[in-house]
Design a protein around this motif. Structure first.
Motif, PDB file in Angstrom:
ATOM      1  N   VAL A   1       3.236  -4.830   0.751  1.00  0.00           N
ATOM      2  CA  VAL A   1       2.943  -4.302  -0.583  1.00  0.00           C
ATOM      3  C   VAL A   1       2.603  -5.447  -1.533  1.00  0.00           C
ATOM      4  N   GLY A   2       3.340  -6.537  -1.430  1.00  0.00           N
ATOM      5  CA  GLY A   2       3.092  -7.671  -2.316  1.00  0.00           C
ATOM      6  C   GLY A   2       1.714  -8.278  -2.154  1.00  0.00           C
ATOM      7  N   ALA A   3       1.104  -8.078  -0.990  1.00  0.00           N
ATOM      8  CA  ALA A   3      -0.220  -8.645  -0.717  1.00  0.00           C
ATOM      9  C   ALA A   3      -1.364  -7.694  -1.049  1.00  0.00           C
ATOM     10  N   LEU A   4      -1.063  -6.485  -1.499  1.00  0.00           N
ATOM     11  CA  LEU A   4      -2.118  -5.515  -1.806  1.00  0.00           C
ATOM     12  C   LEU A   4      -2.933  -5.954  -3.019  1.00  0.00           C
ATOM     13  N   ASP A   5      -4.216  -5.657  -2.999  1.00  0.00           N
ATOM     14  CA  ASP A   5      -5.049  -5.857  -4.190  1.00  0.00           C
ATOM     15  C   ASP A   5      -4.507  -4.990  -5.311  1.00  0.00           C
ATOM     16  N   GLY A   6      -4.301  -5.585  -6.458  1.00  0.00           N
ATOM     17  CA  GLY A   6      -3.755  -4.840  -7.592  1.00  0.00           C
ATOM     18  C   GLY A   6      -2.258  -4.979  -7.745  1.00  0.00           C
TER      19      GLY A   6
ATOM     20  N   VAL B   1      11.328  -3.496  -7.506  1.00  0.00           N
ATOM     21  CA  VAL B   1      10.377  -3.795  -8.577  1.00  0.00           C
ATOM     22  C   VAL B   1       9.051  -4.175  -7.936  1.00  0.00           C
ATOM     23  N   VAL B   2       7.993  -3.477  -8.327  1.00  0.00           N
ATOM     24  CA  VAL B   2       6.638  -3.835  -7.912  1.00  0.00           C
ATOM     25  C   VAL B   2       5.857  -4.159  -9.184  1.00  0.00           C
ATOM     26  N   MET B   3       5.203  -5.327  -9.212  1.00  0.00           N
ATOM     27  CA  MET B   3       4.485  -5.780 -10.407  1.00  0.00           C
ATOM     28  C   MET B   3       2.981  -5.778 -10.155  1.00  0.00           C
ATOM     29  N   GLY B   4       2.242  -5.504 -11.204  1.00  0.00           N
ATOM     30  CA  GLY B   4       0.787  -5.526 -11.107  1.00  0.00           C
ATOM     31  C   GLY B   4       0.158  -4.971 -12.363  1.00  0.00           C
TER      32      GLY B   4
ATOM     33  N   GLU C   1       3.754   2.592  -4.857  1.00  0.00           N
ATOM     34  CA  GLU C   1       4.353   1.716  -3.851  1.00  0.00           C
ATOM     35  C   GLU C   1       5.840   1.489  -4.124  1.00  0.00           C
ATOM     36  N   ALA C   2       6.233   1.402  -5.390  1.00  0.00           N
ATOM     37  CA  ALA C   2       7.648   1.230  -5.712  1.00  0.00           C
ATOM     38  C   ALA C   2       8.449   2.452  -5.296  1.00  0.00           C
ATOM     39  N   GLU C   3       7.934   3.631  -5.570  1.00  0.00           N
ATOM     40  CA  GLU C   3       8.643   4.852  -5.175  1.00  0.00           C
ATOM     41  C   GLU C   3       8.718   4.970  -3.658  1.00  0.00           C
ATOM     42  N   ARG C   4       7.662   4.597  -2.970  1.00  0.00           N
ATOM     43  CA  ARG C   4       7.655   4.691  -1.512  1.00  0.00           C
ATOM     44  C   ARG C   4       8.682   3.738  -0.905  1.00  0.00           C
ATOM     45  N   LEU C   5       8.758   2.491  -1.432  1.00  0.00           N
ATOM     46  CA  LEU C   5       9.753   1.550  -0.939  1.00  0.00           C
ATOM     47  C   LEU C   5      11.173   2.036  -1.232  1.00  0.00           C
TER      48      LEU C   5
END
Length: 497
Positions: free
Chosen positions: A218-223, A246-249, A258-262
């Motif tokens: 997830v951290g490597a995804l574009d955006g 925490v997912v940042m972008g 992606e945060a909810e999925r994780l």
């Protein structure tokens, strides 16, 4: 105030300790190492002379106070450090960014969210225009307040922590990139009502292994700028103690999804987390040792693990080992050889050191700080080794009581490396059983052990969390509450910050 030019100025500061609120130990001034100026900057491999990242900014070492895990920090110690950090940031500013080096599980007497309080002081000192990037341990806690105050936040992705420097470098690199013009990202924050010990969430095995591989993906995804999952700290009783994503972008829909999925993946796996190695009671572990030909067979005396916050001087396990007939005589006389590392007791260690190598001693030791599970023990034996200048432990003595060699120290000290043992005349590889105050074995111990088990022993970092009786988690949390307490399940909808 902030400043902007082609070579940004970045301050480094923080206070890092993991603190058990269930331990009577107190982490006072003696526990902390204070680094300032270039000594602090050079602490990080990626900022040493010649490192590419060092040249990209002017790095200013403000103050970092770091300590081995232990008990709660007295308020005056914390407040003095917080004040110095704030005043130094104001005096040496302006800055474009701050690398805030914290653990996330610091307990301070009278506070329930010490890291958020420290982050607030930093923010006040540097102003709203300065970017603050927090680097954390994955066993830390991320309250909404902390996530709101800092602009960037990230943690390790390996347990045991083989990537701590890499995680800090990631936080520093991300900070530099955002200072260049992109500014603050958005953060999708999701608390998960699960609180597990690190020994059940090792990335050496599933489900944590797969979850953290997914975090990296997830951290490597574009955006997406970065993604992190915190396990939380199980041995503190505070409302913030729980797992967090925490997912940042800059793409709200993407980071929220992606945060909810994780978070959902972590929650769904809550019953699949198991201890990193077979675990059992003292009696079960001893029986396994005696039935095995593995050498060395390592046992984790986990309830008093000083590297998780235990006081280190709980004697519950040692008292039983001293009474075991199999260790009462040396191996050459038909017994088993064993090492116990370690028991801190300043008075006893000094007395044994003064007696000297070859002396027969009898001292009362241990349970000076944490006497809950068992009182002091009487240690009788022959002094086999004395070291007076251990940088962590001070005086260190090895006392042989039959086939059991007990490491007695002046101060708390972990024993994680083979050299920790050989430096005091011990041969762990040639010993039948090595009992260490630890949870998950650090890499060198893990590689050395032919077999190992986790002893579920009492203490301030007891792996049996239900024995600790948490009362302040602020709502249902697994495994303290059964599934009925969550109804149809927790709300894992991300909050955008």
């Amino acid at each position: 105030m902030t400043r902007t030019h082609h070579r940004p100025r970045i301050a480094i500061c923080g206070m890092a300790i993991e603190s058990s609120t269930f331990s009577p130990h107190r982490s006072g001034w003696e526990a902390f190492t204070l680094l300032r100026g270039n000594e602090l900057v050079r602490r990080y491999p990626f900022l040493r002379d010649g490192a590419p990242l060092r040249r990209e900014a002017e790095w200013v070492g403000i103050l970092r106070a770091g300590a081995l895990p232990g008990g709660a920090v007295p308020a005056d110690v914390y407040e003095t450090i917080r004040t110095e950090i704030g005043l130094a940031l104001e005096a040496q500013g302006p800055f474009d960014g701050v690398l805030l080096d914290i653990h996330g599980a610091m307990a301070v007497l009278g506070y329930t969210d010490a890291e958020a309080d420290l982050a607030r002081a930093v923010r006040t000192a540097v102003g709203p225009g300065c970017l603050v990037s927090a680097s954390m341990d994955l066993h830390g806690n991320v309250s909404r307040e902390l996530a709101e105050i800092v602009d960037l936040i990230a943690c390790h992705r390996m347990s045991p922590h083989e990537d701590d420097d890499e995680a800090r470098e990631r936080a520093a690199t991300t900070l530099l990139h955002r200072i260049d013009g992109a500014g603050r990202p958005r953060k999708a924050w999701v608390p998960i009502p699960v609180l597990l010990p690190g020994e059940k969430t090792s990335t050496r095995l599933e489900p944590a292994q797969g979850i953290y591989e997914d975090v990296a993906r997830v951290g490597a995804l574009d955006g997406v700028l970065d993604a992190s999952v915190w396990v939380g700290y199980a041995w503190a009783d505070e409302p913030r103690c729980r797992a967090t994503v925490v997912v940042m972008g800059d793409d709200d829909a993407l980071i929220s999804r992606e945060a909810e999925r994780l978070a959902r993946r972590y929650w769904d796996a809550r019953d699949e987390f198991e201890f990193v190695t077979p675990a059992g009671t003292y009696e079960e572990c001893l029986a396994a040792v005696l039935a095995s030909d593995a050498r060395p067979f390592v046992l984790s005396d986990s309830g008093d693990n000083p590297m998780a916050g235990g006081a280190g001087d709980v004697t519950w396990t040692l008292a039983r080992l001293l009474a075991e007939p199999v260790f009462a005589v040396p191996a050459e006389a038909g017994g088993r050889s064993a090492i116990y590392a370690s028991l801190p007791d300043p008075e006893a260690a000094r007395a044994v050191a003064d007696a000297g190598v070859g002396s027969v001693v009898e001292v009362t030791a241990g349970a000076r700080v944490d006497d809950g599970p068992h009182g002091p023990v009487t240690l009788r034996g022959v002094v086999e080794h004395v070291r007076t200048d251990d940088p962590l432990a001070g005086k260190v003595c090895v006392v042989a009581a039959g086939g059991l060699k007990v490491v007695l120290t002046e101060r708390r000290r972990p024993y994680h490396l083979e050299s920790d043992f050989t430096a005091i005349g011990l041969d762990p590889r040639g010993t039948d059983v090595v009992i260490v105050k630890i949870g998950t074995l650090e890499t060198e111990l893990y590689d050395m052990a032919e077999d190992w088990m986790l002893m579920l022993t009492p203490g301030g970092v007891d792996q049996d969390l239900l024995r600790l009786r948490h009362t302040s988690l602020g709502g249902p949390v697994h495994p303290f509450d059964d599934d009925e307490a969550f109804g149809e399940g927790p709300d894992l909808t991300p909050t955008l910050l």
